[in-house]
Design a protein around this motif. Structure first.
Motif, short mmCIF file in Angstrom:
data_model
loop_
_atom_site.label_atom_id
_atom_site.label_comp_id
_atom_site.label_asym_id
_atom_site.label_seq_id
_atom_site.Cartn_x
_atom_site.Cartn_y
_atom_site.Cartn_z
N VAL A 1 -10.19 -5.67 3.35
CA VAL A 1 -12.03 -5.79 3.85
C VAL A 1 -11.98 -3.80 4.91
N ALA A 2 -12.80 -3.94 4.52
CA ALA A 2 -13.42 -2.43 4.99
C ALA A 2 -13.11 -2.58 6.90
N VAL A 3 -12.54 -1.88 7.65
CA VAL A 3 -12.66 -1.47 9.13
C VAL A 3 -13.60 -0.63 9.69
N PRO A 4 -14.45 -0.76 10.53
CA PRO A 4 -15.50 0.63 10.93
C PRO A 4 -14.55 1.08 12.28
N ASN A 5 -14.79 2.30 12.42
CA ASN A 5 -14.33 2.57 12.95
C ASN A 5 -14.34 2.54 14.83
N SER A 6 -15.84 1.54 14.51
CA SER A 6 -15.66 1.00 16.00
C SER A 6 -14.72 -0.14 17.18
N GLU A 7 -14.19 -0.03 15.69
CA GLU A 7 -12.67 -1.08 16.68
C GLU A 7 -11.90 -0.54 16.78
N PRO A 8 -11.03 -1.11 17.58
CA PRO A 8 -10.48 -1.01 18.88
C PRO A 8 -9.66 -0.64 18.13
N GLU A 9 -8.77 0.73 18.22
CA GLU A 9 -7.79 0.71 17.79
C GLU A 9 -6.49 0.03 17.77
N THR A 10 -6.38 -1.21 17.73
CA THR A 10 -5.68 -2.00 18.29
C THR A 10 -5.13 -3.11 17.02
N VAL A 11 -6.75 -3.17 15.87
CA VAL A 11 -6.89 -4.06 14.94
C VAL A 11 -6.71 -3.25 13.78
N PRO A 12 -5.40 -3.93 13.18
CA PRO A 12 -4.74 -2.99 11.82
C PRO A 12 -5.48 -2.56 11.09
N ARG A 13 -4.50 -1.10 10.71
CA ARG A 13 -5.58 -0.59 9.66
C ARG A 13 -4.45 0.26 8.65
N TRP A 14 -5.49 0.88 7.01
CA TRP A 14 -4.12 1.50 6.60
C TRP A 14 -5.50 1.86 5.61
N GLU A 15 -4.60 3.00 5.35
CA GLU A 15 -5.15 3.86 4.22
C GLU A 15 -4.42 4.84 3.57
N GLY A 16 -3.90 5.36 2.14
CA GLY A 16 -3.37 5.94 2.19
C GLY A 16 -3.54 6.06 0.21
N ILE A 17 -2.17 5.93 -0.52
CA ILE A 17 -1.98 5.87 -1.84
C ILE A 17 -2.17 4.76 -2.10
N ARG A 18 -2.29 3.78 -3.85
CA ARG A 18 -1.44 3.21 -4.48
C ARG A 18 -0.64 3.48 -5.52
N ILE A 19 0.49 2.50 -5.69
CA ILE A 19 0.77 3.00 -6.41
C ILE A 19 1.07 1.42 -7.96
N TRP A 20 0.77 2.10 -9.05
CA TRP A 20 0.66 0.85 -10.09
C TRP A 20 1.41 1.95 -11.36
N ASP A 21 2.29 0.36 -11.83
CA ASP A 21 2.99 -0.15 -13.25
C ASP A 21 1.74 -0.31 -14.68
N ILE A 22 1.43 0.86 -15.20
CA ILE A 22 1.17 0.86 -16.42
C ILE A 22 2.06 1.15 -17.77
N SER A 23 2.69 -0.17 -17.28
CA SER A 23 3.72 -0.22 -19.00
C SER A 23 2.98 -0.62 -20.26
N ASP A 24 1.61 -1.72 -19.38
CA ASP A 24 0.83 -2.73 -20.01
C ASP A 24 -0.14 -2.39 -19.80
N PRO A 25 -1.22 -1.33 -20.45
CA PRO A 25 -2.24 -0.98 -19.78
C PRO A 25 -3.40 -1.85 -19.70
N ARG A 26 -2.97 -2.70 -19.65
CA ARG A 26 -4.19 -4.23 -20.62
C ARG A 26 -3.74 -5.54 -19.01
N ASN A 27 -2.79 -5.05 -18.28
CA ASN A 27 -2.11 -5.85 -18.07
C ASN A 27 -2.02 -5.10 -16.34
N PRO A 28 -2.16 -3.56 -15.32
CA PRO A 28 -1.52 -3.38 -14.54
C PRO A 28 -0.78 -3.88 -13.27
N GLN A 29 -0.29 -3.42 -13.20
CA GLN A 29 0.76 -4.49 -11.89
C GLN A 29 1.23 -2.96 -10.60
#
Length: 477
Positions: A135-163
């Motif tokens: 879920v999204a984390v508002p910037n108003s939350e304290p810096e101690t609250v866990p945060r993540w953003e960046g890139i995700r990597i997927w395996d699309i060997s089977d385009p119908r079922n990305p992993q």
């Protein structure tokens, strides 16, 4: 639109409706801009281009707030980003594309690129973790609250079922991303991901402290993608970049980078600066030269080389993509493209301005319209590009003569509403194996066909894989 932070593509001016703050710029539109504006949802076009298919948004991607974003292609599949995830389309029959997978994984913008069996998606939304149930984390939350953003990597060997394979956290998230193959001994072993991100806030934000004058480079071992990790975070603007003024955004990172690995070059659209890079060492890009346009460019947004890498088309995303800027008040030179010739080679190369190009049609005050994502059409000996303009539609234009670019085809819908500005229109428009594919923010996945003798035998050129931010020469098609 950034979901929990003011750093996103639309957040800057989307709340201003018709962008009243821009009205005072005082430019006169060209005479041809006085054409009749189409009605709501009315489709108009030049006679040489037509729509042959549309697949509306569905499910978790159907809401107005679930914006469609970028596209990438491989084989018979088109991969279409959405702020809530991505869709895989089978385009083996371009006139009847089929959605074979809709993967829900929120985290705008979900811009994407493909390399072999790997799909990379960009997350520029502060999340509480890297999972698809985050879920999204508002910037108003304290810096101690866990945060993540960046890139995700997927395996699309089977385009119908990305992993889902791996995530990599990056400073300031990943607004866009660009793939650069390894060189030498690493050519078949690794790919590098250039992560572009930025901060338009006047204050330091959690995970995006100012100054932010760098990019993140992620190395991905092709046989062991789960071992992907940051390889470098080079500072590109040691002098801090353009400081900003009343017309143009200060540089605090890059919005987008287009690589041309065969030429050892990359072009950066970095907020207040247009940049030419030497990427002969993929993990250590070097700034060759920069250019600024404080008079007419508000926000350097994206870039496209011509096939010979002797020119670059830069785009100006005036209004952040959320404003009505295709009108007589704004005029022909703002929110436009700028064509630059590359003069000289190596360390002596310079970018020399040649001309602006903007669609020669007036849009309604309820239509967000500005230069956006496009790609070359493979016409040997000519420089022709297809480009999205949000609700300005799709334009095909020729810049073979750098000083006299001209439109040769267009297609657009009328406004989504006459009462309010709804962010919509073509986010991206790309050429792939004889057709134009567009991801419309609200209307879904479009396929267009252009018939024009000036394109020669372009429709016969075939490519296995297209990432518009990683260009390849026509000889590879």
């Amino acid at each position: 639109m950034r979901q929990s932070s003011p750093r996103g593509r639309f957040m800057r001016l989307a709340s201003l409706g018709a962008v009243a703050a821009l009205v005072g710029l005082g430019f006169t539109a060209p005479a041809q801009a006085a054409a009749v504006i189409p009605g709501v949802d009315e489709i108009v076009s030049s006679p040489n281009i037509r729509q042959i298919a549309n697949v509306p948004k569905t499910g978790a991607f159907a809401p107005e707030s679930a914006l469609n974003s970028d596209l990438a292609f491989q084989g018979k599949y088109a991969y279409a980003g959405n702020y809530n995830g991505f869709t895989v389309y089978d385009v083996s029959n371009p006139a009847a594309p089929q959605a074979i997978t809709q993967l829900v994984c929120p985290g705008g913008q979900n811009d994407l690129s493909i390399y072999g069996n790997l799909l990379f998606t960009a997350t520029d939304s502060v999340r509480n973790n890297d999972s698809c149930s985050s879920v999204a984390v508002p910037n108003s939350e304290p810096e101690t609250v866990p945060r993540w953003e960046g890139i995700r990597i997927w395996d699309i060997s089977d385009p119908r079922n990305p992993q889902y394979v791996k995530s990599v956290h990056t400073t300031c998230g990943s607004h866009t991303l660009t793939l650069v193959p390894g060189k030498g001994k690493e050519k078949k072993k690794a790919v590098y991901v250039y992560v572009s991100s930025y901060n338009t806030s006047s204050s330091s934000l959690p995970n995006c402290a100012l100054p932010h004058d760098k990019i993140s480079i992620v190395k991905v071992p092709l046989k062991k993608p789960a071992e992907a990790a940051i390889a470098a975070t080079p500072v590109l603007f040691e002098d801090g970049g353009f400081p900003g003024d009343s017309n143009s955004t200060a540089t605090s990172g890059c919005h987008d980078i287009t690589a041309y690995p065969e030429k050892d070059l990359a072009a950066g659209a970095c907020m207040g600066d247009g940049v030419l890079f030497d990427i002969s060492n993929p993990v250590a890009p070097k700034v060759v030269t920069t250019v600024r346009d404080a008079e007419n460019f508000a926000f350097w947004h994206s870039a496209t080389f011509n096939n010979n890498a002797t020119k670059i088309v830069f785009t100006d995303e005036l209004g952040g993509g959320g404003g009505a800027t295709c009108n007589p008040t704004i005029g022909p030179d703002k929110g436009a493209d700028a064509v630059y010739d590359i003069k000289g080679k190596g360390k002596k190369a310079k970018l020399v301005f040649q001309s602006y190009f903007k669609i020669p049609r007036e849009n309604a005050s309820t239509e967000n319209c500005v230069a956006h994502n496009g790609s070359l059409i493979p016409v040997p000996g000519r420089d022709i590009i297809v480009q999205a303009w949000y609700q300005g539609g799709i334009s095909v234009w020729d810049f073979t003569d750098s000083k006299k670019p001209k439109e040769i085809a267009y297609w657009e819908r009328g406004p989504l509403s006459n009462e309010r500005l709804i962010v919509g229109g073509a986010w991206s428009a790309y050429w792939y194996n004889g057709h134009i594919y567009s991801n419309d923010i609200q209307k879904g996945f479009d396929v267009l066909k252009i018939d024009d003798r000036r394109l020669g035998k372009a429709a016969k050129k075939k490519s296995w894989q297209i990432n518009p931010q990683t260009q390849t020469s026509y000889s590879k098609w």
